[in-house]
Design a protein around this motif. Sequence first.
Motif, PDB file in Angstrom:
ATOM      1  N   LYS A 135     -24.713  42.695  98.071  1.00  0.00           N
ATOM      2  CA  LYS A 135     -23.305  43.403  98.215  1.00  0.00           C
ATOM      3  C   LYS A 135     -23.486  44.780  99.123  1.00  0.00           C
ATOM      4  CE  LYS A 135     -21.813  46.172  94.919  1.00  0.00           C
ATOM      5  NZ  LYS A 135     -20.766  46.556  93.880  1.00  0.00           N
ATOM      6  N   GLU A 136     -24.801  45.415  98.938  1.00  0.00           N
ATOM      7  CA  GLU A 136     -24.818  46.187 100.071  1.00  0.00           C
ATOM      8  C   GLU A 136     -24.945  45.921 101.584  1.00  0.00           C
ATOM      9  OE1 GLU A 136     -28.619  48.330  99.564  1.00  0.00           O
ATOM     10  OE2 GLU A 136     -27.932  50.085  99.953  1.00  0.00           O
ATOM     11  N   ARG A 137     -25.469  44.791 101.661  1.00  0.00           N
ATOM     12  CA  ARG A 137     -25.503  44.380 103.320  1.00  0.00           C
ATOM     13  C   ARG A 137     -24.146  43.983 103.533  1.00  0.00           C
ATOM     14  NH1 ARG A 137     -30.602  40.506 101.884  1.00  0.00           N
ATOM     15  NH2 ARG A 137     -32.199  42.217 101.637  1.00  0.00           N
ATOM     16  N   LEU A 138     -23.309  43.287 102.758  1.00  0.00           N
ATOM     17  CA  LEU A 138     -21.916  42.783 103.153  1.00  0.00           C
ATOM     18  C   LEU A 138     -21.176  43.949 103.154  1.00  0.00           C
ATOM     19  CD1 LEU A 138     -20.880  40.032 103.113  1.00  0.00           C
ATOM     20  CD2 LEU A 138     -19.991  40.383 100.858  1.00  0.00           C
ATOM     21  N   THR A 139     -21.371  45.087 102.609  1.00  0.00           N
ATOM     22  CA  THR A 139     -20.333  46.454 102.663  1.00  0.00           C
ATOM     23  C   THR A 139     -20.647  46.948 103.645  1.00  0.00           C
ATOM     24  OG1 THR A 139     -20.157  46.464 100.249  1.00  0.00           O
ATOM     25  CG2 THR A 139     -19.825  48.369 101.408  1.00  0.00           C
ATOM     26  N   ALA A 140     -22.225  47.143 103.961  1.00  0.00           N
ATOM     27  CA  ALA A 140     -22.645  47.947 105.039  1.00  0.00           C
ATOM     28  C   ALA A 140     -22.397  47.272 106.490  1.00  0.00           C
ATOM     29  CB  ALA A 140     -24.053  48.267 105.194  1.00  0.00           C
ATOM     30  N   LYS A 141     -22.176  45.795 106.465  1.00  0.00           N
ATOM     31  CA  LYS A 141     -21.932  45.463 107.891  1.00  0.00           C
ATOM     32  C   LYS A 141     -20.301  45.184 108.132  1.00  0.00           C
ATOM     33  CE  LYS A 141     -22.994  41.493 110.782  1.00  0.00           C
ATOM     34  NZ  LYS A 141     -23.921  40.431 111.039  1.00  0.00           N
ATOM     35  N   TYR A 142     -19.386  44.977 106.866  1.00  0.00           N
ATOM     36  CA  TYR A 142     -18.127  44.436 107.210  1.00  0.00           C
ATOM     37  C   TYR A 142     -17.358  45.703 106.717  1.00  0.00           C
ATOM     38  CZ  TYR A 142     -20.304  40.218 108.496  1.00  0.00           C
ATOM     39  OH  TYR A 142     -20.784  39.125 108.968  1.00  0.00           O
ATOM     40  N   TYR A 171     -20.671  57.054 102.174  1.00  0.00           N
ATOM     41  CA  TYR A 171     -19.873  56.340 101.307  1.00  0.00           C
ATOM     42  C   TYR A 171     -19.240  55.115 101.791  1.00  0.00           C
ATOM     43  CZ  TYR A 171     -20.322  60.690  98.735  1.00  0.00           C
ATOM     44  OH  TYR A 171     -20.789  62.026  98.069  1.00  0.00           O
ATOM     45  N   TYR A 172     -19.037  54.194 101.070  1.00  0.00           N
ATOM     46  CA  TYR A 172     -18.652  52.606 101.646  1.00  0.00           C
ATOM     47  C   TYR A 172     -17.554  52.170 100.937  1.00  0.00           C
ATOM     48  CZ  TYR A 172     -23.099  52.242 104.060  1.00  0.00           C
ATOM     49  OH  TYR A 172     -24.285  52.594 104.762  1.00  0.00           O
ATOM     50  N   SER A 173     -16.344  51.667 101.561  1.00  0.00           N
ATOM     51  CA  SER A 173     -15.520  50.803 101.020  1.00  0.00           C
ATOM     52  C   SER A 173     -15.684  49.398 101.147  1.00  0.00           C
ATOM     53  CB  SER A 173     -14.092  51.282 101.498  1.00  0.00           C
ATOM     54  OG  SER A 173     -13.784  51.082 102.619  1.00  0.00           O
ATOM     55  N   PHE A 174     -15.300  48.640 100.177  1.00  0.00           N
ATOM     56  CA  PHE A 174     -15.642  47.213 100.234  1.00  0.00           C
ATOM     57  C   PHE A 174     -14.666  46.840 101.556  1.00  0.00           C
ATOM     58  CE2 PHE A 174     -15.731  42.759  99.105  1.00  0.00           C
ATOM     59  CZ  PHE A 174     -17.079  42.702  98.856  1.00  0.00           C
ATOM     60  N   PRO A 175     -15.309  45.407 102.106  1.00  0.00           N
ATOM     61  CA  PRO A 175     -14.516  45.174 103.439  1.00  0.00           C
ATOM     62  C   PRO A 175     -13.181  44.462 102.967  1.00  0.00           C
ATOM     63  CG  PRO A 175     -16.555  43.854 102.912  1.00  0.00           C
ATOM     64  CD  PRO A 175     -16.716  45.145 102.208  1.00  0.00           C
ATOM     65  N   GLU A 176     -12.191  44.442 103.801  1.00  0.00           N
ATOM     66  CA  GLU A 176     -11.048  43.757 103.714  1.00  0.00           C
ATOM     67  C   GLU A 176     -11.121  42.262 103.877  1.00  0.00           C
ATOM     68  OE1 GLU A 176      -8.147  45.357 102.686  1.00  0.00           O
ATOM     69  OE2 GLU A 176      -9.150  47.147 102.366  1.00  0.00           O
ATOM     70  N   PRO A 177     -10.497  41.586 103.204  1.00  0.00           N
ATOM     71  CA  PRO A 177     -10.754  40.025 103.342  1.00  0.00           C
ATOM     72  C   PRO A 177     -10.267  39.634 104.948  1.00  0.00           C
ATOM     73  CG  PRO A 177      -8.774  40.284 101.962  1.00  0.00           C
ATOM     74  CD  PRO A 177      -9.619  41.814 102.048  1.00  0.00           C
ATOM     75  N   GLU A 178      -9.523  40.287 105.462  1.00  0.00           N
ATOM     76  CA  GLU A 178      -8.985  39.989 107.133  1.00  0.00           C
ATOM     77  C   GLU A 178     -10.159  40.135 108.046  1.00  0.00           C
ATOM     78  OE1 GLU A 178      -7.404  42.040 104.909  1.00  0.00           O
ATOM     79  OE2 GLU A 178      -5.702  40.851 104.592  1.00  0.00           O
TER      80      GLU A 178
END
Length: 301
Positions: A149-156, A167-174
């Motif tokens: 989850k951290e990798r997905l979040t940090a990248k997108y 601080y991160y926000s979860f990526p938007e599906p778009e």
Amino acid sequence: MNDLLFELPLPDHFALGACLEYMNRSPLECLFRSDAEGVERLFIVEGQAVLIRLTMPADRPQRLRAALLYGSLPGEAGLAWLARYIVEWFDLDRDLAPFYKLAAEDELLGPLLQANDGLRIIGIPDLFEALCWAILGQQVNLAFAYRLKERLTAKYGQSLEWQGHTYYSFPEPEVFHEVSMEELCALQLTRNKARTVLEVAHLIAAGALSREELLALPSPAAAEQRLLQIRGIGPWTSQYVRMRCLRDATSFPAGDVGLQNAVKFLTGMDRKPTPAELVEMSARWRGWEAYATFYLWRALY
DNA sequence: TTCCAGGCTTAAC
DNA sequence: GTTAAGCATGGA
């Protein structure tokens, strides 16, 4: 900056401390930052990054206070969205009295009730985030799921630096419109996880799947069936999403290995209970199966 | 190395 | 409809 945004009234059987204990369970969590007194999270409200801290003010203990740490003050609609998110996040609309009455008499839940007094199911209000978290958590240990989850979040996802923390926000599906399986596999997702994450992202981005649509279906079981139609989403994932995103208190992930281990540990069984045995056992928690599950999970940490 | 981890799909009965 | 095997990856 530490501006009061709003305060929400708190129901009975709510304790922020117990919720924070759950939220503090992993140092690998990347979507919020919590301590013993409160939790901070980055939101994108009306396109603007907004860093919020939630606490229970000492002078007004029956309220949950949202303060703005960084960002511009959202408009009225933005504030309403934020308030709604927080209500869903902490399940503040639910009357927990029936569950507490039932659980106090329960051999397994009784002790957990005392140790976690005031704990609510911490939700994942955003459907895409909830589905991704469940997909990433399929058949891997939790520590690895957090890393994925951290990798997905940090990248997108979007991020914000504030006082030495990111601080991160979860990526938007778009965002995943042009992303390939290979790109996700490079983050150590299996091909099945990568394909399912992309499929879910495309469905949500295209408007073919939404939380509102699932909640509008005639029953939670119908919502589960809708999710099961998606390749890569099985019973556990759909039940998990029912529980943590759709807020169905009757959802019961009987195949969950954490639940099986918790019941084995608490009952002293020499083996893990089968899903069928767990379903049979859950009859005594009828109506509150999801809450029973969430409290039972607490026995493991 | 082996077994397990907050499973899912496919194929066979 | 139920069960078995294959899948893939990191952690202990």
